[in-house]
Scaffold this motif. Structure first.
Motif, PDB file in Angstrom:
ATOM      1  N   ARG A  36      -7.901   0.048  -1.661  1.00  0.00           N
ATOM      2  CA  ARG A  36      -8.002  -0.146  -3.118  1.00  0.00           C
ATOM      3  C   ARG A  36      -6.653  -0.318  -3.828  1.00  0.00           C
ATOM      4  O   ARG A  36      -6.474  -1.299  -4.529  1.00  0.00           O
ATOM      5  CB  ARG A  36      -8.825   1.000  -3.730  1.00  0.00           C
ATOM      6  N   PRO A  37      -5.706   0.621  -3.679  1.00  0.00           N
ATOM      7  CA  PRO A  37      -4.463   0.471  -4.467  1.00  0.00           C
ATOM      8  C   PRO A  37      -3.573  -0.689  -4.023  1.00  0.00           C
ATOM      9  O   PRO A  37      -2.635  -1.035  -4.729  1.00  0.00           O
ATOM     10  CB  PRO A  37      -3.739   1.808  -4.264  1.00  0.00           C
ATOM     11  N   PHE A  38      -3.856  -1.306  -2.862  1.00  0.00           N
ATOM     12  CA  PHE A  38      -3.011  -2.387  -2.375  1.00  0.00           C
ATOM     13  C   PHE A  38      -3.660  -3.737  -2.668  1.00  0.00           C
ATOM     14  O   PHE A  38      -4.881  -3.855  -2.627  1.00  0.00           O
ATOM     15  CB  PHE A  38      -2.783  -2.269  -0.866  1.00  0.00           C
ATOM     16  N   ALA A  39      -2.855  -4.728  -2.958  1.00  0.00           N
ATOM     17  CA  ALA A  39      -3.378  -6.085  -3.148  1.00  0.00           C
ATOM     18  C   ALA A  39      -3.550  -6.708  -1.769  1.00  0.00           C
ATOM     19  O   ALA A  39      -2.891  -7.660  -1.402  1.00  0.00           O
ATOM     20  CB  ALA A  39      -2.409  -6.894  -4.002  1.00  0.00           C
ATOM     21  N   MET A  40      -4.466  -6.108  -0.995  1.00  0.00           N
ATOM     22  CA  MET A  40      -4.639  -6.505   0.401  1.00  0.00           C
ATOM     23  C   MET A  40      -6.108  -6.439   0.780  1.00  0.00           C
ATOM     24  O   MET A  40      -6.841  -5.603   0.279  1.00  0.00           O
ATOM     25  CB  MET A  40      -3.887  -5.520   1.314  1.00  0.00           C
ATOM     26  N   SER A  41      -6.497  -7.321   1.701  1.00  0.00           N
ATOM     27  CA  SER A  41      -7.872  -7.301   2.205  1.00  0.00           C
ATOM     28  C   SER A  41      -8.062  -6.087   3.111  1.00  0.00           C
ATOM     29  O   SER A  41      -7.092  -5.541   3.630  1.00  0.00           O
ATOM     30  CB  SER A  41      -8.151  -8.569   3.004  1.00  0.00           C
ATOM     31  N   GLN A  42      -9.347  -5.703   3.325  1.00  0.00           N
ATOM     32  CA  GLN A  42      -9.609  -4.585   4.217  1.00  0.00           C
ATOM     33  C   GLN A  42      -9.148  -4.871   5.652  1.00  0.00           C
ATOM     34  O   GLN A  42      -8.584  -3.988   6.279  1.00  0.00           O
ATOM     35  CB  GLN A  42     -11.093  -4.195   4.161  1.00  0.00           C
ATOM     36  N   PRO A  43      -9.343  -6.122   6.175  1.00  0.00           N
ATOM     37  CA  PRO A  43      -8.833  -6.395   7.530  1.00  0.00           C
ATOM     38  C   PRO A  43      -7.311  -6.233   7.632  1.00  0.00           C
ATOM     39  O   PRO A  43      -6.804  -5.750   8.649  1.00  0.00           O
ATOM     40  CB  PRO A  43      -9.227  -7.850   7.783  1.00  0.00           C
TER      41      PRO A  43
END
Lengths: 114, 114
Positions: A36-43
């Motif tokens: 959530r806090p990162f601008a990143m996909s779950q993979p």
């Protein structure tokens, strides 16, 4: 032990992985919660989690649904132990570094207060 | 500061580079002097030295002939500073374990008394 340190330091050489450890230090969290806090996909987060897991820095909890990750403090303690040997070196040789560390701590505390 | 930590931890993720830092903690040394205790060619050692130099962990001395390398303690101090934040965490974990063990002992003693 040497292999441990290799994997620990390699895992720590990434800002996202360090941020994940910082998050987990305040309590276990699921992959979704960690992403959530990162601008990143779950993979993308999962890849970082795998590196941390292989290094023994995190562990999966037993709860079947969430599979929360938790911090394993031992490798961090070992890495600190290795670096501690150099504390004597910089404290003995460069006393100004003591002042620097104090300064950094004070800056951190001020940041926290904001 | 984040970039510093990336380079520092990546540089520390290798046993030869850690051994070089350990050697340099006892005093500056030339490349030839650093290569001697390792079963490695001077070019192989030079590669490791370049990684350590780029990470700011070592510096070249001014002496023209030997170009001795010396340890730069600041990145090590910063890395220790980062890990220090987790000391509270694992000390807390172990203290909680200590408390739990104490509790179990007390419970056992109470059971014995019955």
């Amino acid at each position: 032990m040497k292999g441990h340190l290799d994997a620990t330091f390699a895992a720590l050489a990434d800002p996202t992985r360090r941020a994940i450890l910082t998050r987990l230090a305040s309590g276990e969290a699921s992959v979704a919660e960690l992403a959530r806090p990162f601008a990143m996909s779950q993979p993308a987060i999962s890849k970082h989690l795998k590196v941390l897991e292989r290094a023994g820095l995190i562990r999966r909890g037993r709860e079947a649904q969430r599979r929360p990750r938790r911090l394993e403090p031992r490798p961090l303690a070992e890495a600190t132990g290795w670096l501690e040997n150099y504390r004597k070196y910089w404290e003995g040789t460069y006393q100004r570094l003591d002042a620097l560390l104090e300064e950094l701590k004070t800056t951190d505390r001020k940041k926290e207060r904001r």
